[in-house]
Design an enzyme around this catalytic site. Structure first.
Site, PDB file in Angstrom:
ATOM      1  N   THR A   1      36.732  54.952  30.149  1.00 42.16           N
ATOM      2  CA  THR A   1      37.919  54.195  30.548  1.00 42.16           C
ATOM      3  C   THR A   1      38.658  53.627  29.341  1.00 42.16           C
ATOM      4  OG1 THR A   1      36.896  53.597  32.648  1.00 42.16           O
ATOM      5  CG2 THR A   1      38.727  52.228  31.913  1.00 42.16           C
TER       6      THR A   1
ATOM      7  N   THR B   1      35.949  49.926  42.473  1.00 43.00           N
ATOM      8  CA  THR B   1      36.817  50.388  41.403  1.00 43.00           C
ATOM      9  C   THR B   1      36.131  51.351  40.448  1.00 43.00           C
ATOM     10  OG1 THR B   1      38.069  48.312  41.496  1.00 43.00           O
ATOM     11  CG2 THR B   1      38.283  49.637  39.490  1.00 43.00           C
TER      12      THR B   1
ATOM     13  N   GLU C   1      33.537  54.118  38.700  1.00 39.32           N
ATOM     14  CA  GLU C   1      33.145  55.473  39.110  1.00 39.32           C
ATOM     15  C   GLU C   1      34.191  56.104  40.019  1.00 39.32           C
ATOM     16  OE1 GLU C   1      30.547  57.319  38.046  1.00 39.32           O
ATOM     17  OE2 GLU C   1      30.078  55.701  36.672  1.00 39.32           O
TER      18      GLU C   1
ATOM     19  N   ASP D   1      38.329  54.805  41.464  1.00 41.03           N
ATOM     20  CA  ASP D   1      38.974  53.880  42.399  1.00 41.03           C
ATOM     21  C   ASP D   1      38.922  54.467  43.809  1.00 41.03           C
ATOM     22  OD1 ASP D   1      41.116  51.565  42.801  1.00 41.03           O
ATOM     23  OD2 ASP D   1      41.832  53.345  43.857  1.00 41.03           O
TER      24      ASP D   1
END
Length: 707
Positions: free
Chosen positions: A199, A486, A488, A490
């Site tokens: 991320t 959220t 792994e 959304d």
């Protein structure tokens, strides 16, 4: 003049005036008078004779005793526990014996992080439980450990997941033998604590949009990792702020070419990047680490942000299962396109979603257990001059908790099925099973975590003021679990993946293609589902019919098929003017409803199979009751859809509603046995109001506050 409450001026009168067909304009105040009289009747009901009250109470008790099933908690628990309950009990027993490793109600962020690290070290090095050894070889055992660890402390569970499910699994699943030989033991024994750096500040769900860059330098045989701009800073990276020594960094691989372009984008790849010195734990040159700070929940996990400034790593640090770079800088892959490589990369990371779906239901089990036990204990109000009754005897309270209890059972069997499919996938690598698991894990993760998040608040509310006490855990469970919706993936994005896969299968169905296992019912009977509803069966309202699993499953699948067909038509229509993306966005809510409907169908199908496979007759009867409540409650919640297409006539809708309320009452009668069958000891639930022994609840609770 004395001020008086207007309602006090209204006296009760048994007379209710009927409308007068000859009423004139002068009588306009009569409807108001009738409404006032009805309100007065509601606020001041006529007295009931004491003998009638006693008779009503006795009738209620007789009805309850007459309808209550006889359930063996032990037999039901044995069926529910699964084959890895022994290792879960090892986890429970170890932490019960170590009060110093149990998370207190009040703890600072920094102390919580260090406690979670000690909990993980204790599990692996003292208790001798080595989860990493099961990640690839026995996934169901690994997830059983993860569920137990999460019940000790959800932050602890996530920290273990970062180490083994994310960092460790990325090395196993995206790397090759050389990576496993070099890193396995260090990951397993916690010498090599690591992170999963996917991320970024500007990109999460859109992994293909990541902006971190990896370029190859053939002169030194190294990759150079760069954070291209502030939006590419790796964000929310677990284990990064304090404990991590390595990171699996996802970056776009850029290679120099001989053509006019000069540089070629090979797509997102994964690289092992050391971030701290193994001996001194100092941050390595070119790596910048910052703490993401205090969060809404999971403060035992040290989330950090990572920036890379020309960080050089050996060429061997490319996790090269799906694509490799030679010493000369030539790229090779068994997969011909960026999209295929990207799909293969993400496909190997699906285990995180499987674990979240399974663990989320574990959180729901703890929450509903606490709420049901307290609701059985807590007494409030009752018939005049009669003892107070349990708040779970109120229909409104049953309506809150009993469908939730039924859903917890439904999710239990659905997530067990998901674990079995995932284990099969890891062993067989069959393409159809891989596709099946990918879609099923996305749907179940999204559906179960969203449902659990809402249910945690309802459980808190159902326990009144005592549910607000931190010691009774609803606050920490709710805050820690909230992010499950959220990470792994959304949930909204994941449901869109399910919808997209359904549309793909729908198209292939009519082109004679092969459907994945999960969508078999589309091939088997979509034509019958899309035909006009039978006007005869639409009116059947008998209990045997409504509790027939064939009717229930047909209703779920009919709804899904109608949604699938109608959204396909809408997409085709809107795409002419809006294009593909615009049409998708125009129909997005419809698509999300379709995905949820499909997942509910899969959940019900697995629940029905579990009921039919149960060997003990009393347990099977209890599960059948719970399954019927799950099915009919879902049908009633969406009764408008069924009414709009005449699948259910008005009288049948009314019968479904009445039967759902009655099933809530029946499930309430065995609610204690149902939650006890989860086999969660008091040192696992850890809520004074949720203790198994009702005699100890208030005594322990009062001791906690100092009496």
């Amino acid at each position: 003049m004395e001020s008086r409450n207007p309602l006090q001026m209204i006296s009760w009168s048994p007379t209710i005036h009927s409308p007068n067909p000859n009423q004139t304009a002068e009588d306009d105040d009569q409807p108001i008078s009738r409404r006032i009289q009805r309100l007065s009747l509601h606020l001041n009901p006529p007295p009931i004779h004491p003998d009638r009250q006693v008779a009503d109470a006795l009738e209620l008790q007789l009805c309850a005793s007459r309808t209550k099933l006889s359930v063996s908690t032990q037999q039901l628990s044995d069926y529910m526990r699964g084959k890895h309950r022994d290792i879960q009990e090892r986890v429970f027993e170890y932490f019960n014996s170590r009060p110093d490793l149990q998370t207190p109600v009040e703890i600072s962020k920094d102390d919580h992080r260090e406690l979670c690290m000690r909990q993980l070290l204790g599990l692996v090095r003292e208790a001798g439980i080595r989860p990493f050894r099961y990640v690839a070889d026995d996934p169901s055992k690994y997830f059983a450990i993860a569920e137990a660890v999460g019940s000790v402390d959800m932050s602890f569970g996530i920290k273990m997941g970062v180490q083994y499910s994310l960092w460790g699994a990325s090395v196993l699943n995206l790397g090759t033998k050389k990576h496993k030989d070099k890193y396995f033991e260090g990951i397993d024994n916690l010498d090599y604590l690591g992170c999963f750096a996917m991320t970024e500040l500007h990109h999460g769900s859109n992994v293909q949009g990541l902006q971190t860059i990896a370029t190859f330098d053939p002169l030194t045989d190294e990759f150079i990792i760069n954070t291209s701009n502030d939006g590419a800073i790796k964000w929310w990276i677990g284990n990064a702020a304090v404990h991590g020594k390595f990171a699996t960094v996802f970056a776009k691989l850029m290679l120099t070419t001989n053509d006019t372009k000069g540089v070629s984008d090979m797509g997102v790849h994964a690289f092992i990047v050391p971030i701290r010195d193994l001996k001194t734990h100092q941050t390595l040159p070119g790596v910048e680490i910052h703490d993401c700070g205090h969060k809404v929940g999971l403060n035992g996990v040290d989330n950090g942000a990572l920036r890379f400034r020309s960080v050089r790593i050996p060429r061997d640090n490319l996790l090269n299962r799906f694509g490799d770079v030679s010493r000369e800088g030539k790229y090779t892959s068994s997969l011909s396109t960026i999209n295929k490589r990207f799909a293969a990369l993400l496909g190997e990371l699906v285990g995180g979603r499987v674990g979240l779906a399974y663990s989320s239901n574990g959180v729901l089990k703890i929450s509903i257990t606490i709420a049901v036990r307290y609701s059985l204990l807590r007494q409030q109000f009752g018939p005049p001059r009669q003892p107070e009754i349990s708040i779970l005897d109120y229909q409104s309270h049953q309506h809150k908790l009993m469908p939730m209890l039924a859903s917890t059972y439904a999710f239990h069997f659905a997530t067990l099925h998901l674990l079995e499919k995932y284990s099969e996938m890891k062993k067989s690598h069959d393409e159809q099973v891989v596709a099946d698991v990918h879609a099923l894990s996305a749907g179940l993760k999204a559906y179960v975590t969203s449902y659990t998040a809402k249910s945690l608040s309802i459980c808190r509310e159902s326990c009144g003021g005592h549910g607000y006490a931190a010691v009774n855990r609803f606050g920490s469970l709710r805050n820690d679990h909230d992010i499950f919706q959220t990470f792994e993936g959304d949930n909204t994005v994941l449901l869109q993946q399910v919808a997209a896969d359904l549309l793909k299968q729908y198209k292939e169905k009519f082109e004679g293609g092969t459907l994945a296992v999960t969508w078999n019912y589309l091939r088997e009977s979509m034509n019958s589902y899309l035909s006009q509803p039978n006007p005869v069966t639409a009116r059947w309202e008998g209990e045997d019919h409504l509790r027939d699993p064939n009717f229930q499953l047909d209703a779920f699948r009919y709804r899904t098929s109608r949604l699938l067909q109608s959204v396909a038509v809408r997409l085709r229509k809107h795409s002419k003017n809006l294009g593909g993306f615009g049409a998708w966005n125009r129909c997005l809510n419809h698509l999300l409803t379709l995905a949820e409907s499909h997942i509910e169908s899969v959940i019900l199908a697995k629940f029905i199979e579990a009921v039919q496979s149960c060997p003990d007759p009393t347990s099977r009867a209890a599960l059948k009751l719970v399954c019927d409540l799950y099915a009919l409650d879902r049908i009633w919640n969406d009764i408008g859809t069924y009414r709009n297409v005449d699948y259910v006539a008005p009288n049948k809708a009314k019968a479904i509603h009445k039967l759902t309320e009655y099933l809530c009452f029946q499930v309430r009668n065995i609610a204690r046995e149902l939650v006890d069958a989860f086999d969660l000891p008091d040192h696992v639930t850890r809520a004074p109001i949720g203790k198994q022994s009702t005699a100890e609840v208030y005594s322990q609770y009062t001791q906690i506050v100092g009496f």
